[in-house]
Design a protein around this motif. Structure first.
Motif, mmCIF file in Angstrom:
data_model
loop_
_atom_site.group_PDB
_atom_site.id
_atom_site.type_symbol
_atom_site.label_atom_id
_atom_site.label_comp_id
_atom_site.label_asym_id
_atom_site.label_seq_id
_atom_site.Cartn_x
_atom_site.Cartn_y
_atom_site.Cartn_z
ATOM 1 N N GLY A 104 0.778 -1.230 0.000
ATOM 2 C CA GLY A 104 0.000 0.000 0.000
ATOM 3 C C GLY A 104 0.804 1.272 0.000
ATOM 4 O O GLY A 104 0.305 2.331 -0.382
ATOM 5 N N ALA A 105 2.067 1.199 0.406
ATOM 6 C CA ALA A 105 2.866 2.418 0.491
ATOM 7 C C ALA A 105 3.113 3.025 -0.889
ATOM 8 O O ALA A 105 3.309 4.233 -1.015
ATOM 9 C CB ALA A 105 4.198 2.124 1.189
ATOM 10 N N ASN A 106 3.113 2.190 -1.912
ATOM 11 C CA ASN A 106 3.354 2.676 -3.274
ATOM 12 C C ASN A 106 2.071 2.817 -4.081
ATOM 13 O O ASN A 106 2.113 3.021 -5.297
ATOM 14 C CB ASN A 106 4.325 1.759 -4.012
ATOM 15 C CG ASN A 106 3.758 0.361 -4.208
ATOM 16 O OD1 ASN A 106 2.689 0.032 -3.701
ATOM 17 N ND2 ASN A 106 4.474 -0.472 -4.942
ATOM 18 N N ALA A 107 0.923 2.696 -3.424
ATOM 19 C CA ALA A 107 -0.351 2.645 -4.140
ATOM 20 C C ALA A 107 -0.578 3.897 -4.979
ATOM 21 O O ALA A 107 -1.016 3.811 -6.135
ATOM 22 C CB ALA A 107 -1.510 2.449 -3.160
ATOM 23 N N ILE A 291 8.730 1.214 -12.763
ATOM 24 C CA ILE A 291 8.851 2.462 -11.986
ATOM 25 C C ILE A 291 7.550 2.859 -11.302
ATOM 26 O O ILE A 291 7.462 3.938 -10.720
ATOM 27 C CB ILE A 291 9.307 3.635 -12.879
ATOM 28 C CG1 ILE A 291 8.311 3.861 -14.030
ATOM 29 C CG2 ILE A 291 10.718 3.385 -13.417
ATOM 30 C CD1 ILE A 291 8.563 5.138 -14.819
ATOM 31 N N GLY A 292 6.541 1.983 -11.345
ATOM 32 C CA GLY A 292 5.233 2.355 -10.804
ATOM 33 C C GLY A 292 5.298 2.898 -9.396
ATOM 34 O O GLY A 292 4.718 3.937 -9.083
ATOM 35 N N GLY A 293 5.998 2.204 -8.514
ATOM 36 C CA GLY A 293 6.070 2.628 -7.123
ATOM 37 C C GLY A 293 7.304 3.451 -6.803
ATOM 38 O O GLY A 293 7.554 3.756 -5.636
ATOM 39 N N LYS A 294 8.072 3.812 -7.815
ATOM 40 C CA LYS A 294 9.333 4.507 -7.566
ATOM 41 C C LYS A 294 9.132 6.016 -7.594
ATOM 42 O O LYS A 294 9.463 6.704 -8.552
ATOM 43 C CB LYS A 294 10.393 4.071 -8.580
ATOM 44 C CG LYS A 294 10.837 2.638 -8.374
ATOM 45 C CD LYS A 294 11.910 2.222 -9.371
ATOM 46 C CE LYS A 294 12.333 0.773 -9.147
ATOM 47 N NZ LYS A 294 13.322 0.315 -10.140
#
Length: 324
Positions: A104-107, A291-294
């Motif tokens: 969830g942190a990178n949602a 790179i979605g959550g980056k």
């Protein structure tokens, strides 16, 4: 908690955007051993550092039985991210090693990338940029997102964030998820579709938000791609193995779907040969390099959750997010 705990870090992202995360563990008496990704991928180098390790903050390093054998003091593996398909969970359970992650942190970051890919598919921003750089002008007629249908496979935190971030586009939302998401679906007007082919056939965009497991590997294959509309786009920001890439190349060649946007691949970077030779040469496919959550914000929050997972286990408590 015992002092002088050793924490192995094999991802460069831990603490880069949250120094407080490292300080949290230092305050608990932890010392860090930091390896680069290349060092962690070299088993001779990796094995030299495992004997005294109590916690391991891992990115994509493969952790199998041979690795566990070299780490007799390991208490917790903390994934700096969500997916744990690089960790042998059965062996972790046998060795009584806690596995935790930071879901969830990178949602928000992943959801925003989904929106970017949707807009690019309809407006072809990549081609437009190349045209101007070639000192040309013009461009194809695009389409608008308004009043289109998006099918979301996996309505967990990331899938739900996609819904929240696209509210202004007047989309129709379909979802396919084994879990009960009825409260969220009712609040945001999402239709639960039990039959996956039904969702695929009705969607202009299909976006995948599932973990990679034996049950989801190859979930989107030949028959599923055939069920999609001929001008629809599939977006995968989850894990490469969920979409059968050879079947995707065939579906594009047969004009069974309109295009694809892939942030993840089964082979990262893409290996030589098929299906990547075909996919990379097809301008209906847009790629981004996982790179979605980056984002700075996501990396900071992931580091914070990772540190808290480790601290809790060292203090005899449950991690914030336990996987096994």
């Amino acid at each position: 908690m015992d002092s002088d705990k050793t924490v192995l870090v094999s991802t460069p992202m831990f603490g880069r955007y949250s120094e407080a995360s490292k300080q949290l563990l230092r305050d608990c008496g932890c010392e860090f051993v930091e390896l680069s990704r290349d060092e962690a991928a070299d088993r001779d180098v990796l094995f030299d550092h495992l004997e005294d390790v109590n916690a391991w903050i891992v990115g994509y390093t493969e952790i199998d039985e041979a690795v566990f054998d070299r780490a007799p003091n390991l208490e917790i593996i903390a994934k700096h991210g969500t997916g744990v398909d690089n960790i042998d969970l059965d062996v972790a359970e046998e060795r009584d090693v806690v596995v935790a992650n930071a879901p969830g942190a990178n949602a928000n970051g992943v959801a925003e990338l989904v929106v970017l890919h949707m807009l690019n598919y309809y407006r072809d921003l990549v081609a437009g940029d190349a045209t101007v750089r070639d000192r040309q002008w013009g461009g194809d007629i695009g389409r608008e997102l308004a009043e289109k249908t998006i099918g979301i496979i996996g309505l967990g935190e990331i899938g739900q964030t996609v819904v929240k971030r696209t509210q202004g586009f007047d989309l129709t939302y379909l979802s396919h998820d084994m879990a009960d998401r009825s409260a969220f679906e009712e609040e945001y007007g999402v239709e639960d579709v039990a039959d996956l082919d039904d969702l695929l056939s009705r969607s202009d965009f299909v976006t995948v938000h599932l973990p990679l497991t034996e049950g989801t590997r190859g979930l989107i294959g030949e028959s599923e791609l055939e069920a999609m509309n001929s001008d629809a786009c599939i977006i995968n920001t989850a894990r490469g193995g969920i979409v059968d890439e050879a079947a995707l190349a065939d579906a594009l060649a047969a004009d069974e779907i309109g295009g694809a946007a892939l942030d993840v691949l089964e082979s990262e970077p893409p290996s030589a040969g098929e299906p990547y030779d075909t996919l990379l040469s097809d301008d209906r496919v847009t790629f981004t390099p996982h790179i979605g959550g980056k984002t700075e914000e996501a990396m900071g929050e992931i580091s914070s959750l990772t540190a808290r997972n480790i601290r809790n286990v060292f203090e005899g408590d449950e991690p914030v997010h336990r996987v096994r």
